[in-house]
Enzyme design. Structure first.
Site, PDB file in Angstrom:
ATOM      1  N   SER A  76      19.150  32.450  15.863  1.00 50.27           N
ATOM      2  CA  SER A  76      20.090  32.488  14.671  1.00 50.27           C
ATOM      3  C   SER A  76      21.141  31.739  15.202  1.00 50.27           C
ATOM      4  O   SER A  76      22.008  31.672  16.190  1.00 50.27           O
ATOM      5  CB  SER A  76      20.442  33.968  14.494  1.00 50.27           C
ATOM      6  OG  SER A  76      21.739  33.854  13.866  1.00 50.27           O
TER       7      SER A  76
ATOM      8  N   HIS B  85      23.834  48.319   0.291  1.00 53.96           N
ATOM      9  CA  HIS B  85      23.435  48.150  -1.000  1.00 53.96           C
ATOM     10  C   HIS B  85      22.202  49.003  -1.222  1.00 53.96           C
ATOM     11  O   HIS B  85      21.315  48.609  -0.134  1.00 53.96           O
ATOM     12  CB  HIS B  85      23.188  46.669  -1.298  1.00 53.96           C
ATOM     13  CG  HIS B  85      22.654  46.180  -2.718  1.00 53.96           C
ATOM     14  ND1 HIS B  85      22.940  47.000  -3.807  1.00 53.96           N
ATOM     15  CD2 HIS B  85      21.641  45.517  -3.380  1.00 53.96           C
ATOM     16  CE1 HIS B  85      22.448  46.663  -5.090  1.00 53.96           C
ATOM     17  NE2 HIS B  85      21.578  45.825  -4.394  1.00 53.96           N
TER      18      HIS B  85
ATOM     19  N   GLY C  32      32.442  40.158   1.535  1.00 53.21           N
ATOM     20  CA  GLY C  32      32.789  40.399   2.981  1.00 53.21           C
ATOM     21  C   GLY C  32      34.029  39.865   3.618  1.00 53.21           C
ATOM     22  O   GLY C  32      34.625  40.434   4.428  1.00 53.21           O
TER      23      GLY C  32
ATOM     24  N   VAL D 193      15.075  39.902   2.910  1.00 52.41           N
ATOM     25  CA  VAL D 193      14.276  40.057   4.212  1.00 52.41           C
ATOM     26  C   VAL D 193      14.639  41.472   4.706  1.00 52.41           C
ATOM     27  O   VAL D 193      13.954  41.644   6.024  1.00 52.41           O
ATOM     28  CB  VAL D 193      14.691  39.125   5.194  1.00 52.41           C
ATOM     29  CG1 VAL D 193      14.954  37.495   4.497  1.00 52.41           C
ATOM     30  CG2 VAL D 193      16.195  39.196   5.519  1.00 52.41           C
ATOM     31  N   GLN D 194      15.250  42.211   4.185  1.00 52.18           N
ATOM     32  CA  GLN D 194      15.295  43.758   4.970  1.00 52.18           C
ATOM     33  C   GLN D 194      14.119  44.397   5.230  1.00 52.18           C
ATOM     34  O   GLN D 194      13.873  44.945   6.226  1.00 52.18           O
ATOM     35  CB  GLN D 194      16.192  44.508   4.046  1.00 52.18           C
ATOM     36  CG  GLN D 194      17.778  44.112   3.850  1.00 52.18           C
ATOM     37  CD  GLN D 194      18.639  45.010   3.071  1.00 52.18           C
ATOM     38  OE1 GLN D 194      18.295  46.232   2.598  1.00 52.18           O
ATOM     39  NE2 GLN D 194      19.847  44.556   3.081  1.00 52.18           N
TER      40      GLN D 194
END
Ligand code: NAD
Ligand code: MG
Length: 346
Positions: free
Chosen positions: A56, A112, A138, A90-91
């Protein structure tokens, strides 16, 4: 807590932050919400870890802020509260990686409720499932916290095994600054359905379609694109700022009587019974899960429709006209840079 509202609203004094004492919180993802939750909690004195993929590009940004980073599985293993702040789409995949590390009494926390409400994630019975959802992008969650302010948030409990889910959720909300502005109690169902309806009908879908339709009507009638842009897009901010500050009344008080009379007599002809029926239909698609099913399927096939309509929106004439006109504003060069946000690498 105040009972002047129809729903419970909590403020800082209602919160016992000891519910997060000796607790490690894992924040999965370092995007819009993730970076704000992680940094605010770190400054609130909470032991935070950030969970990101090995490759990442956000890793460096998180580490620079003094945050400890691991993979989602690694940080989920050490944490008692695991906050899932990767993109909704992608959760469920990221959840697969962390599920083996959910221990008795851990909290699975969301911003959410989509994946829980539509059963894309089915957590085991031995964990609490909560949602603390700031009602704000955010970067404002972060900026307001730094300015000793906060953004309002929603709190919902889907599963309460420990009997302390609400208290822990409130402590989390306080740690990210939401209790400074007010934390409203809601349910996953209410949050998801009102959120999807609101963004589709009013905030994102409704307002952009209104702007484009107004612009196109003027340009098609032979008026200049520049005049149409200023009228239908640029002035919208001024009107919305007034509504934000003092409600509809302050807006109506500030515009001319001519604008007020014209608006009050014509607005309902635009949003007529037909438009209201369409709103009800869209709400039903949200409630039935039809919208969620469509969105999940779209992602499974690589987002062909989304990619195409997204490009069409970027190519709309109003975008080109607006960019040119905004570039000519006297203050265009010295305009404040967009607030810094952690890089998204998805
Ligand atoms: P985002 O797209 O800004 O950031 C997601 C981050 O997740 C990325 O920056 C990356 O660090 C990480 N990530 C992406 N793909 C990943 C993968 N496959 N594996 C591991 N990590 C990955 O997301 P966001 O907008 O902050 O949304 C996070 C959650 O917050 C969502 O549930 C969203 O609905 C909710 N939410 C967002 C906002 C908002 O203003 N953006 C407001 C309220 C609630
Ligand atoms: Mg929303």
């Amino acid at each position: 807590m105040t009972d002047e509202f129809t729903t419970q609203v909590y403020y800082e004094d209602d919160v016992d932050e000891s519910y997060l004492e000796d607790t490690t919180v894992a924040v999965l993802g370092y995007g819009s919400q993730g970076h704000a939750h992680a940094l605010n909690m770190q400054e609130s004195g909470i032991d935070v870890r950030v969970g990101l993929r090995e490759d990442s590009s956000s890793r460096a940004a998180a580490e620079e802020e003094g945050l400890e980073v691991g993979t989602p599985a690694e940080v989920a293993q050490v944490a008692e509260v695991i906050s899932v702040l990767v993109p909704d789409t992608v959760q469920s995949a990221v959840y697969e990686e962390i599920e083996p590390h959910l221990e008795d009494g851990d909290t699975l926390q969301f911003a959410h409720g989509l994946n829980i409400h539509y059963n894309q994630i089915q957590p085991p019975e031995h964990v609490d499932v909560t949602m603390v959802a700031p009602k704000s992008p955010g970067h404002l969650v972060r900026r307001n916290y730094e300015n000793d302010q906060g953004t309002p948030g929603l709190l919902a409990v889907y599963q309460d095994t420990t009997g302390e889910a609400t208290e822990r959720g409130l402590a989390y909300a306080k740690a990210i600054g939401c209790a400074r502005a007010g934390v409203l109690e809601t349910t996953f169902q209410e949050e998801v359905e009102t959120d999807l309806f609101g963004e589709q009908v009013v905030l994102c879908g409704g307002v952009t379609s209104l702007v484009k339709a107004g612009y196109e009507t003027l340009v098609d009638a032979g008026y200049s694109p520049e005049a149409a842009y200023f009228e239908c897009m640029n002035e919208l901010k001024l009107i919305v700022d007034l509504m934000y500050e003092g409600g509809l009344s302050e807006m109506w008080d500030s515009v001319s009587d001519t604008a007020e009379y014209g608006g009050l007599t014509r607005g309902d002809r635009v949003i007529d019974d037909n438009a209201r029926e369409n709103m009800e239909e869209i709400l039903e698609e949200v409630q039935s899960g039809e919208f969620a099913g469509e969105w999940i399927a779209e992602n499974q096939v690589g987002r062909p429709k989304y990619t195409q309509i997204r490009q069409a929106e970027k190519d709309h004439e109003i975008e080109e006209v607006g960019e040119r006109l905004r570039g000519l504003f006297a203050w265009a060069d010295e305009q404040e840079e967009k607030p810094a946000e952690a890089p998204a690498d998805d």
